[in-house]
Each structure stands twice: as C-alpha cells, then as structure tokens.
Scaffold this motif. Structure first.
Motif, mmCIF file in Angstrom:
data_model
loop_
_atom_site.group_PDB
_atom_site.id
_atom_site.type_symbol
_atom_site.label_atom_id
_atom_site.label_comp_id
_atom_site.label_asym_id
_atom_site.label_seq_id
_atom_site.Cartn_x
_atom_site.Cartn_y
_atom_site.Cartn_z
ATOM 1 N N GLU A 6 -26.761 -68.650 -7.197
ATOM 2 C CA GLU A 6 -25.984 -69.060 -8.359
ATOM 3 C C GLU A 6 -24.965 -67.984 -8.695
ATOM 4 O O GLU A 6 -25.276 -66.797 -8.697
ATOM 5 C CB GLU A 6 -26.911 -69.297 -9.546
ATOM 6 C CG GLU A 6 -27.872 -70.446 -9.324
ATOM 7 C CD GLU A 6 -28.861 -70.624 -10.458
ATOM 8 O OE1 GLU A 6 -28.999 -69.721 -11.302
ATOM 9 O OE2 GLU A 6 -29.510 -71.679 -10.482
ATOM 10 N N LEU A 7 -23.752 -68.404 -9.008
ATOM 11 C CA LEU A 7 -22.695 -67.477 -9.371
ATOM 12 C C LEU A 7 -22.752 -67.098 -10.848
ATOM 13 O O LEU A 7 -22.065 -66.177 -11.282
ATOM 14 C CB LEU A 7 -21.329 -68.082 -9.044
ATOM 15 C CG LEU A 7 -21.076 -68.413 -7.574
ATOM 16 C CD1 LEU A 7 -19.711 -69.062 -7.397
ATOM 17 C CD2 LEU A 7 -21.210 -67.177 -6.700
ATOM 18 N N ILE A 8 -23.557 -67.825 -11.606
ATOM 19 C CA ILE A 8 -23.725 -67.565 -13.027
ATOM 20 C C ILE A 8 -25.147 -67.983 -13.409
ATOM 21 O O ILE A 8 -25.708 -68.890 -12.800
ATOM 22 C CB ILE A 8 -22.665 -68.332 -13.859
ATOM 23 C CG1 ILE A 8 -22.652 -67.890 -15.307
ATOM 24 C CG2 ILE A 8 -22.844 -69.832 -13.728
ATOM 25 C CD1 ILE A 8 -21.463 -68.414 -16.109
ATOM 26 N N THR A 9 -25.708 -67.317 -14.388
ATOM 27 C CA THR A 9 -27.047 -67.678 -14.846
ATOM 28 C C THR A 9 -26.958 -68.545 -16.091
ATOM 29 O O THR A 9 -25.919 -68.574 -16.766
ATOM 30 C CB THR A 9 -27.877 -66.425 -15.173
ATOM 31 O OG1 THR A 9 -27.274 -65.761 -16.290
ATOM 32 C CG2 THR A 9 -27.976 -65.492 -13.980
ATOM 33 N N SER A 10 -28.034 -69.211 -16.418
ATOM 34 C CA SER A 10 -28.041 -70.046 -17.619
ATOM 35 C C SER A 10 -27.861 -69.186 -18.875
ATOM 36 O O SER A 10 -27.213 -69.608 -19.831
ATOM 37 C CB SER A 10 -29.329 -70.862 -17.706
ATOM 38 O OG SER A 10 -30.450 -70.019 -17.672
ATOM 39 N N ILE A 18 -21.897 -71.489 -25.429
ATOM 40 C CA ILE A 18 -22.710 -72.292 -26.346
ATOM 41 C C ILE A 18 -23.031 -71.456 -27.585
ATOM 42 O O ILE A 18 -23.766 -70.468 -27.502
ATOM 43 C CB ILE A 18 -24.002 -72.779 -25.661
ATOM 44 C CG1 ILE A 18 -23.628 -73.615 -24.430
ATOM 45 C CG2 ILE A 18 -24.864 -73.575 -26.633
ATOM 46 C CD1 ILE A 18 -24.782 -74.025 -23.568
ATOM 47 N N PRO A 19 -22.487 -71.844 -28.724
ATOM 48 C CA PRO A 19 -22.682 -71.040 -29.934
ATOM 49 C C PRO A 19 -24.096 -71.087 -30.499
ATOM 50 O O PRO A 19 -24.490 -70.209 -31.243
ATOM 51 C CB PRO A 19 -21.690 -71.645 -30.926
ATOM 52 C CG PRO A 19 -21.398 -73.006 -30.424
ATOM 53 C CD PRO A 19 -21.610 -72.973 -28.941
ATOM 54 N N ALA A 26 -33.331 -74.234 -19.753
ATOM 55 C CA ALA A 26 -33.846 -75.157 -18.734
ATOM 56 C C ALA A 26 -32.955 -76.385 -18.582
ATOM 57 O O ALA A 26 -32.913 -76.998 -17.517
ATOM 58 C CB ALA A 26 -35.264 -75.581 -19.081
ATOM 59 N N LEU A 27 -32.231 -76.736 -19.633
ATOM 60 C CA LEU A 27 -31.323 -77.879 -19.566
ATOM 61 C C LEU A 27 -30.122 -77.600 -18.666
ATOM 62 O O LEU A 27 -29.488 -78.514 -18.172
ATOM 63 C CB LEU A 27 -30.841 -78.263 -20.970
ATOM 64 C CG LEU A 27 -31.923 -78.734 -21.939
ATOM 65 C CD1 LEU A 27 -31.356 -78.898 -23.337
ATOM 66 C CD2 LEU A 27 -32.558 -80.023 -21.447
ATOM 67 N N ILE A 28 -29.829 -76.339 -18.457
ATOM 68 C CA ILE A 28 -28.667 -75.938 -17.673
ATOM 69 C C ILE A 28 -29.038 -75.541 -16.250
ATOM 70 O O ILE A 28 -28.299 -75.819 -15.308
ATOM 71 C CB ILE A 28 -27.957 -74.741 -18.349
ATOM 72 C CG1 ILE A 28 -27.489 -75.121 -19.747
ATOM 73 C CG2 ILE A 28 -26.797 -74.241 -17.520
ATOM 74 C CD1 ILE A 28 -26.993 -73.952 -20.550
#
Length: 79
Positions: A6-10, A18-19, A26-28
């Motif tokens: 993955e190039l980015i983590t959740s 996400i504010p 887990a949704l991401i």
C-alpha cells in the motif's frame, strides 16, 4: 516487485482527508490496494507504479519518489 504494498495507510488517509477522528480505519483498509491500482497505476504507468511499490516495501524511497508520494499521490488517494 511488491505489488501488494500500500502506498498509503488508512491512518494517513484519516489524517489527510477525514475530519472525524473516530472514523473506523477498517472501512478504508480493504479499498486501498484496489483504489491505487485503478487510479495511481493508470496515471503514472505500470513501471513507475512497480518502482514505487518496491521502494515503499523496502523502505528505500529516493528523494524524488518521496516527494511524489507524499506531496501528490498520497493526498490524491486520501481524497
């Protein structure tokens, strides 16, 4: 070649886009690889995509690839 990296983590996505701090990562998580394959890979070419994944997996990003990843690709993926 590390095509499952993955190039980015959740957590990074939540921090960048996400504010609501109580958003469930887990949704991401299960969508990151699919999203980066669909959008990033087609945008930057297969060869460069594989280079980035290999460097991220090995923890050896070049300065140019670090800039590309942190300043452009990760914000794009987060949004």
């Amino acid at each position: 070649m590390a095509l499952t990296t993955e190039l980015i983590t959740s957590t990074e996505i939540i921090d960048l886009a996400i504010p609501n701090a109580s958003f469930d990562p887990a949704l991401i998580e299960k969508r990151i690889l699919k999203t980066q394959r669909q959008y990033v890979r087609t945008l930057i070419s297969d060869d460069y995509y594989e280079e980035l994944q290999t460097e991220v997996a090995g923890g050896s990003l070049t300065p140019d690839n670090t800039t590309m990843l942190e300043d452009y690709l990760q914000p794009m993926l987060a949004h």
